[in-house]
Design a protein around this motif. Sequence first.
Motif, PDB file in Angstrom:
ATOM      1  N   ALA A 146       0.851  -1.187   0.000  1.00  0.00           N
ATOM      2  CA  ALA A 146       0.000   0.000   0.000  1.00  0.00           C
ATOM      3  C   ALA A 146       0.884   1.234   0.000  1.00  0.00           C
ATOM      4  O   ALA A 146       1.932   1.265   0.633  1.00  0.00           O
ATOM      5  CB  ALA A 146      -0.904  -0.001   1.221  1.00  0.00           C
ATOM      6  N   ASP A 147       0.449   2.235  -0.755  1.00  0.00           N
ATOM      7  CA  ASP A 147       1.125   3.527  -0.787  1.00  0.00           C
ATOM      8  C   ASP A 147       0.289   4.533  -0.008  1.00  0.00           C
ATOM      9  O   ASP A 147      -0.907   4.672  -0.265  1.00  0.00           O
ATOM     10  CB  ASP A 147       1.256   4.031  -2.231  1.00  0.00           C
ATOM     11  N   PHE A 148       0.953   5.202   0.924  1.00  0.00           N
ATOM     12  CA  PHE A 148       0.298   6.285   1.656  1.00  0.00           C
ATOM     13  C   PHE A 148       0.977   7.560   1.192  1.00  0.00           C
ATOM     14  O   PHE A 148       2.199   7.661   1.279  1.00  0.00           O
ATOM     15  CB  PHE A 148       0.487   6.106   3.164  1.00  0.00           C
ATOM     16  N   TYR A 149       0.214   8.511   0.675  1.00  0.00           N
ATOM     17  CA  TYR A 149       0.879   9.719   0.202  1.00  0.00           C
ATOM     18  C   TYR A 149      -0.004  10.936   0.337  1.00  0.00           C
ATOM     19  O   TYR A 149      -1.232  10.839   0.429  1.00  0.00           O
ATOM     20  CB  TYR A 149       1.395   9.549  -1.226  1.00  0.00           C
ATOM     21  N   TYR A 150       0.686  12.053   0.408  1.00  0.00           N
ATOM     22  CA  TYR A 150      -0.014  13.321   0.452  1.00  0.00           C
ATOM     23  C   TYR A 150       0.226  14.002  -0.888  1.00  0.00           C
ATOM     24  O   TYR A 150       1.366  14.272  -1.260  1.00  0.00           O
ATOM     25  CB  TYR A 150       0.504  14.192   1.601  1.00  0.00           C
ATOM     26  N   ASP A 151      -0.846  14.258  -1.621  1.00  0.00           N
ATOM     27  CA  ASP A 151      -0.727  14.863  -2.940  1.00  0.00           C
ATOM     28  C   ASP A 151      -0.763  16.378  -2.788  1.00  0.00           C
ATOM     29  O   ASP A 151      -1.808  16.974  -2.563  1.00  0.00           O
ATOM     30  CB  ASP A 151      -1.876  14.370  -3.825  1.00  0.00           C
ATOM     31  N   GLY A 152       0.404  16.997  -2.884  1.00  0.00           N
ATOM     32  CA  GLY A 152       0.507  18.434  -2.677  1.00  0.00           C
ATOM     33  C   GLY A 152      -0.063  19.253  -3.821  1.00  0.00           C
ATOM     34  O   GLY A 152      -0.329  20.435  -3.676  1.00  0.00           O
ATOM     35  N   VAL A 153      -0.238  18.608  -4.979  1.00  0.00           N
ATOM     36  CA  VAL A 153      -0.801  19.340  -6.119  1.00  0.00           C
ATOM     37  C   VAL A 153      -2.319  19.450  -5.964  1.00  0.00           C
ATOM     38  O   VAL A 153      -2.919  20.498  -6.183  1.00  0.00           O
ATOM     39  CB  VAL A 153      -0.428  18.632  -7.442  1.00  0.00           C
ATOM     40  N   LEU A 154      -2.940  18.339  -5.567  1.00  0.00           N
ATOM     41  CA  LEU A 154      -4.390  18.345  -5.408  1.00  0.00           C
ATOM     42  C   LEU A 154      -4.791  18.558  -3.951  1.00  0.00           C
ATOM     43  O   LEU A 154      -5.976  18.569  -3.628  1.00  0.00           O
ATOM     44  CB  LEU A 154      -4.971  17.028  -5.917  1.00  0.00           C
ATOM     45  N   ASP A 155      -3.785  18.691  -3.046  1.00  0.00           N
ATOM     46  CA  ASP A 155      -4.013  18.941  -1.633  1.00  0.00           C
ATOM     47  C   ASP A 155      -4.915  17.867  -1.031  1.00  0.00           C
ATOM     48  O   ASP A 155      -6.014  18.142  -0.563  1.00  0.00           O
ATOM     49  CB  ASP A 155      -4.634  20.346  -1.458  1.00  0.00           C
ATOM     50  N   ASP A 156      -4.435  16.654  -1.041  1.00  0.00           N
ATOM     51  CA  ASP A 156      -5.250  15.529  -0.631  1.00  0.00           C
ATOM     52  C   ASP A 156      -4.341  14.438  -0.062  1.00  0.00           C
ATOM     53  O   ASP A 156      -3.267  14.194  -0.608  1.00  0.00           O
ATOM     54  CB  ASP A 156      -5.987  14.985  -1.865  1.00  0.00           C
ATOM     55  N   ALA A 157      -4.778  13.821   1.033  1.00  0.00           N
ATOM     56  CA  ALA A 157      -4.061  12.665   1.574  1.00  0.00           C
ATOM     57  C   ALA A 157      -4.711  11.406   1.012  1.00  0.00           C
ATOM     58  O   ALA A 157      -5.932  11.264   1.058  1.00  0.00           O
ATOM     59  CB  ALA A 157      -4.118  12.665   3.094  1.00  0.00           C
TER      60      ALA A 157
END
Lengths: 379, 266
Positions: free
Chosen positions: A37-48
Motif C-alpha cells: 500500500a502507498d500512503f501519500y499526500y498529494d501536494g498538487v491536489l491537496d489531498d491525503a
Amino acid sequence: MRTQNDPYISKDASILEPRLQLETERTFSGFAFDTAADFYYDGVLDDALIDLRRASVSYSPFDFMDIRMGRQILTWGTGDMIFINDLFPKDWQAFFIGRDVEYLKAPSDALKTSFFTDWFNVDVVYTPQFDNDRYIRGERLSYWSDALGRRAGESDPVIVNKPDDWFQNDEAALRIYRTIASYEVALYGYRGYWKSMAGQDPLSGAALFPPLSAYGASVRGSVGPGIGNLELGYYDSEDDSHGDNPFIRNSEFRFLAGYEQELAKNLTGAVQYYLEAMMDYGAYRNTLPAGIRPHDENRYVLTFRLTRLLFDQDLTLSYFTYYSPSDQDAYMRFNAHYKVTDALAVEAGANWFLGREENTFFGQFEKNTNVYAAVRYSF
Amino acid sequence: MKPIVLVIATVTLMFSVTFAAFSQDAPSADEIVAKANHAAYYQGKSGRADVKMTITDSQNRTREREFTILRKNMDEKDQEQRFFVYFNSPADVRKMVFMVWKHIGQDDDRWLYLPDLDLVKRIAASDKRTSFVGSTFFYEDVSGRNPALDTHELVETTDVYYVLKSTPKDAKGVEFAYYKTWIHKETFIPVQTMYYDESGKEYRKYTALAVEPVDGIQTVVKGQMEDLRSGTTTVNEYANVKYNLDFPDDIFSERYLRKPPREYLR
C-alpha cells in the motif's frame, strides 16, 4: 515543476508528494498473501491518499496450475513502454509527471488462473468489474478535447459514463504462450472495453469506454547480438464495427517491431517501430462532424532508448523518446538515478512534450512539460 | 649407422620418460582446466547457495547484496546450465529475479523479472566482462568462462598447485592480456586467479578465502575479487550450500519468475 505557463492549469507543480510504500508477504500452508500500500499526500491536489497497490492471495491447487486472486499488477506482451496486447490498466498521468516507472501500471482487481503443460502455457485473467486506465482528467495535466475543440484543463470537468456493473461490465484476457528454443511465442485475446476514453455520448456529452475485443500475437528472442521482438494486434471496436459511428473510436490494427542491443560496456540502446492503423478510414472521414480535426489513418511512432550505467552501476542515466513522424510530435523522458547508499537514492528527470498540432497524442501535452526531482529511501 | 640408432633410441627413451612423467604427475593443461571448471561451476547435478556479497571501495564505503542462486546442469558435458538468482536485498531490488540459460558457443539467454511492474524483460547484454550487480565480480566470474576461449599452458607445478597461464584466443572483447590460475592439485579448486594487462602488470585478483566440504564436495564458501587499480574489493560468502537438489527444469521458466519457488529459496 511545470516549465511553461498553461492557460488551462494554474498550478506550478506537476508533482509534490511525500509517499510511503509498505509491503508484506506471508505464506500460510501453501497460500501466499501479498500486500503493498502507498500512503501519500498529494501536494498538487491537496489531498491525503491511500493507493492499495497489491492485496492478493496465490495458491497452486495442482502442479500444473497457479491461481492469484485479488488486487494485483498484471503485465504481458513484448513492447517497451508500448502496449498492444497488454490491456491491463495503466496510469499515464503518473508516467507523464515523473513518478517512479512502477506506477505506470495500475492494479487490477482480478482472478488470474494459469495452466502449465509440456506443450504450452495458458493464462486467463478475469476482471469482474471493468478496470480502466487512470486517465488524464485535466486537474493536473491539460489535454486535447475534441468536444471543446481546444485543450481542456482544471476548470473543464470530465463527465464519464463508465461501465461498472459487477459481472456485467467485466473483462477477460487470455494468453497462450510457450518458449521454443529460447524464442518466446504468444497468442492473446481480450474481451472488455477500451481502457481509456474512446467515445462520447452525443446526447449527454459524457466520455465513454466502448466495448472492445482484441486478438494478437507476439514473438521475442535473440536476433544477431541483441534481442528482437514483434507484436501485432487487431482491436475490434464492437460498437463501431463499420467505422461509421463518429462518436466511437474505429477498429484498429496495431503493429510493433523492436530491437535492443548492448552498444558498449554498460551502454544499451533500443529502437521500436509502432503503428496504429484505422480500419475504416473512409467511413470515419465521411461521418466525422464538421469542425472536428480529423486524425490520420496511420499513426506511427518510433521510440529510442539509451541507458548508461556509471560509477559501479550506482548512477543510471536513461533517455527514452517517442517520436511520431505522422503526428509530428514527440515525448522525451530524461532520468538520472543515483544510489547514494544501498538504501538511499536520488533522482532527477524531465518529461518534455513537443508537437506541431494541439490534438495529437503527445502534442496535446506540450504545455505540460515538466522537470522533477525525487529522494527515495528503501527499507 | 651406430650413432643414428643410438640417437633414435635416446630420443624414444626421452619421449617415453616425458610421457610417463606427465601421465603420472601432471595431466595436460586442458585436462586440469576442465577439472577446475567442473570443480568451480559444475559440482553435482544442481546446487543452491545463499550469497552475501559485500562491496568495499577504496574509501571503505560498503554496499551489500543478498541473493539466492539456484543452478542446474542441463548436460553431463559441463556445458549447458541454468541459473535462477533471487534478490533479497537491498530493499530496492527485493524480489527481483535474474535468470540465465547459459550456452557454450553462443550468447546466453538472460531475463530479468521486475516485481513492481510484473514485467519479464529480456536482457540484451552480450558482454560477459561487465560488473555483476555493481560488484568487482564480472558476470563471467559468476557463471563461468568457457575454457575453449583461451589457450592454456601449465607453467609451474608446486607441491600444492598447478599454475596455469591462459591467453585469450581472441583478444578483442576481453580486458586482460592473460591470466594465471593457481589450481589445487587434489581438489582442482582454483584458489587464486591473477589477471595481467598488456604490460604484464597485475590488476585484478581472485582469491578463494575459505573452502569447506559440503555433501562430500569441496566447496568455496568465501571468495574475494579485488580490483587492484580502483582499490574496490568484493567478498562473497556462501551459506546453506546444497547439491543435487531435485528441482524440475521448469523452475527456470517464466512461471517461477512471477511466482518464486519458495521451497528451494529458503
